[in-house]
Enzyme design. Structure first.
Site, short mmCIF file in Angstrom:
data_model
loop_
_atom_site.label_atom_id
_atom_site.label_comp_id
_atom_site.label_asym_id
_atom_site.label_seq_id
_atom_site.Cartn_x
_atom_site.Cartn_y
_atom_site.Cartn_z
N ALA A 130 47.95 35.48 40.07
CA ALA A 130 48.43 36.75 40.57
C ALA A 130 48.42 36.75 42.10
O ALA A 130 48.95 37.64 42.74
CB ALA A 130 47.56 37.89 40.05
N ASN A 148 40.11 33.28 36.18
CA ASN A 148 40.00 33.88 37.50
C ASN A 148 40.44 35.34 37.48
O ASN A 148 39.61 36.25 37.46
CB ASN A 148 40.82 33.07 38.50
CG ASN A 148 40.63 33.56 39.93
OD1 ASN A 148 39.90 34.51 40.17
ND2 ASN A 148 41.29 32.92 40.87
N ASP A 149 41.75 35.57 37.45
CA ASP A 149 42.26 36.95 37.54
C ASP A 149 41.68 37.87 36.47
O ASP A 149 41.47 39.05 36.72
CB ASP A 149 43.78 36.95 37.43
CG ASP A 149 44.42 36.29 38.65
OD1 ASP A 149 43.79 36.34 39.73
OD2 ASP A 149 45.51 35.73 38.52
N VAL A 150 41.41 37.32 35.29
CA VAL A 150 40.93 38.16 34.19
C VAL A 150 39.49 38.62 34.39
O VAL A 150 38.97 39.39 33.59
CB VAL A 150 41.05 37.45 32.82
CG1 VAL A 150 42.50 37.14 32.51
CG2 VAL A 150 40.22 36.18 32.77
N THR A 151 38.83 38.14 35.47
CA THR A 151 37.47 38.59 35.74
C THR A 151 37.41 39.42 37.02
O THR A 151 36.34 39.83 37.43
CB THR A 151 36.53 37.38 35.95
OG1 THR A 151 36.99 36.64 37.10
CG2 THR A 151 36.53 36.46 34.74
#
Lengths: 103, 467
Positions: free
Chosen positions: B436, B395-398
């Site tokens: 996050a 999720n956050d890494v995209t």
């Protein structure tokens, strides 16, 4: 004046940090998990100290306050040594190239 | 019995073998050989220790019994542990190294004669400092790793535990340890030695509880580093080269991994340590704002259709894949796609998962060849030329916010440019934000199709629809 042996050990220590720095940067990111498990296994070489504590104590008493700590530490470190190396081996066994599986 | 000079040389050999063990990991081809070097180094170190002590009385029988007990437990764990549980296993192992260091230091303090460090109450000053530091770092590693283990295992909540004055308390305790070590050197009093260890246990707990689940890759690497420094501290006490070399290697290895993880999150090491990141991730984000924005959602059939008509697919796995154990189903899906001559690659963000390299191991477990798996910087440009990005459990890494919104807490973090793909398939259970605690803009893009389901279930359904 003679150099204190401590300085030699310190030199080994510092140089090893540098070796570690360069060697670890060259580790491929896909193997970072095996890197952690193998560093964990090798840091269990602390078992050396545990064995000394267990064996080099007062010879007339197998279990004394100091050797008991040594024996426990042997068990803890042994869990790590076997567990660490074997789980690393298990993981590394799984890393295969494309060619390997396409016969 | 062998002379101490000869045994020192053997310890050096085992230290070198450990260096070669790490060196082997530079490529998967040489890694297995590297592991054998490591095992050889360990055997040499243990055998030489037996020979140099030369005590072959009943004690030796006990040592071997305990060695076998520990070894069997370790082997049992190593064979039984599922690959998804690697992070907690590593944390657990770190705690054992830490505790072993503490016990060896205690043994040396109680019986310094056996280690040639002087007599009880008259331990050499340098040795006393070295063993206190080894014990303190070992104790911090132990209790810190236990907390990390509990958090990773889910026994303890992953959300940070903070209270006012926390950093001040840590600082005071840290200074306290140094003051106590100073008095220990003056008085050689056993009570002070115990106090150093107890306070260090407490510091370990306090250091890790404020750190949130998303920062776990850093924590694990950091504890890895600590376990190395603890070993090195004991190595100085025992005047043992193998231990000093290993401690330095492991210490710097863990430090480098922590650095890589921090960089991948665009966070400073200090801010990770101070903790508090990822607090109340779900609370204020369930606000009405997401209801206003339209989201396109689809089912397995749509996803299968999109991928069948693509010529290249990039898979972006994340922690959700590990939780759902979806790696094998994913592999099946990829096999089907490849049969249709679709190019499939995997894109891995450095902090995907809960420890460095976590995703790579899971994919390797599912028999994904490692030369189809790429790191962020190697694959990021390919998204623009690919048809479908299949995001599973990440999720956050995209999140494109990291590139566009300077106010976002993850601004500046390197992310995978998933949105540049022609279409994005996003497998997720709900619209809830990631660790996050930030909403992912990607959900609302026109070319994104949300697939609301459990990662494993959805992948299996897609496989069925690909026939």
């Amino acid at each position: 004046m003679e150099i204190d042996p401590f300085i030699f050990r310190l030199s080994i220590f510092i140089l090893s940090i540098f070796i570690g720095y360069y060697v670890v940067w060259s580790v491929t990111p896909s193997l970072h998990t095996p890197l952690m498990s193998v560093t964990n296994a090798i840091s269990s070489v602390i078992i050396v100290g545990a064995i000394i504590a267990a064996l080099a104590g007062y010879s007339e008493n197998v279990f004394n306050s100091s050797s008991i700590f040594g024996y426990i530490a042997i068990v803890l470190a042994a869990v790590n040594i076997f567990g660490g190396f074997l789980v690393t081996q298990r993981m590394l066994q799984m890393y295969k190239k494309k060619k390997d599986k396409k016969k | 019995m062998i002379s101490s000079n000869l045994s020192a040389i053997f310890y050096l050999v085992s230290g070198i073998l450990f260096i070669l063990a790490l060196r082997g990991l530079s490529s998967p081809d040489t890694s297995r050989q590297g592991n054998y070097f490591g095992i050889a180094g360990m055997i040499i170190a243990i055998v030489v220790t037996f020979l140099s002590i030369g005590n072959f009385s009943t004690s030796l029988v006990y040592v071997i019994i305990f060695l076998v007990i520990g070894g069997s437990i370790g082997a049992f764990i190593a064979f039984r542990i599922p690959m998804t549980a690697m992070p907690e296993l590593v944390a657990g192992f770190h705690s054992l190294v830490g505790l072993a260091a503490v016990f060896v230091a205690i043994a040396a303090f109680l019986n310094p004669d056996a280690f040639n460090l002087g007599l009880v109450g008259e331990i050499k000053l340098a040795s006393l400092i070295e063993m206190s530091i080894g014990a303190a770092v070992g104790a911090i590693t132990f209790s810190g790793s236990i907390i990390a283990f509990l958090k990773l295992r889910g026994i303890m909540s992953g959300s940070p535990i903070t209270f006012s004055g926390q950093h001040l308390l840590n600082l005071i305790l840290g200074i306290g340890i140094f003051v106590l070590i100073f008095y220990l050197c003056k008085t050689q009093a056993a009570n002070i030695f115990w106090a150093v260890i107890m306070i260090s246990f407490l510091v370990g707990v306090l250091l890790i509880i404020p750190i949130g689940g998303a920062d776990m890759p850093v924590v694990i690497s950091m504890l890895n580093s600590y376990s190395g420094w603890a070993a090195a501290g004991i190595g100085f006490t025992l005047e043992n080269t193998a231990l000093i070399i290993t401690g330095a290697l492991v210490g710097s290895s863990g430090a480098i991994l922590s650095y890589i993880m921090c960089k991948a999150m665009n966070r400073s090491f200090v801010s990770v340590i101070l903790g508090g990141f990822g607090a109340d991730s779900s609370k204020d984000d369930t606000k009405d704002k997401k209801d206003q924005k339209p989201v396109k959602s689809g089912n397995a059939e749509d996803a299968a259709f999109l991928m069948k008509n693509a010529s290249s697919v990039i898979i972006v796995p994340g922690y959700g894949m590990a939780v759902a154990q979806a790696q094998h189903a994913l592999r099946e899906m990829v096999d089907k796609l490849k049969k249709n001559d679709i190019k499939v690659t995997y894109a891995i963000h450095p902090v995907a998962g809960r420890m460095p390299g976590h995703m790579n191991v899971l994919l390797a477990e599912a028999n994904v060849p490692y030369d189809e798996v790429f790191e962020l910087e190697d694959i990021n440009n390919d998204f623009a030329n690919s048809d479908v990005a299949f995001v599973i459990g990440a999720n956050d890494v995209t999140n494109p916010v990291a590139k566009t919104d300077p106010k976002s807490p993850i601004f500046g973090m390197p992310v995978l440019d998933v949105e540049k793909c022609k279409s994005v398939l996003f497998v997720k259970r709900s619209l809830s934000p990631g660790y996050a605690g930030i909403d992912n803009e990607l959900f609302y893009k026109d070319n994104t199709l949300m697939l609301f389901a459990d990662a494993k279930k959805m992948t299996e359904d897609i496989v069925k629809n690909l026939d």
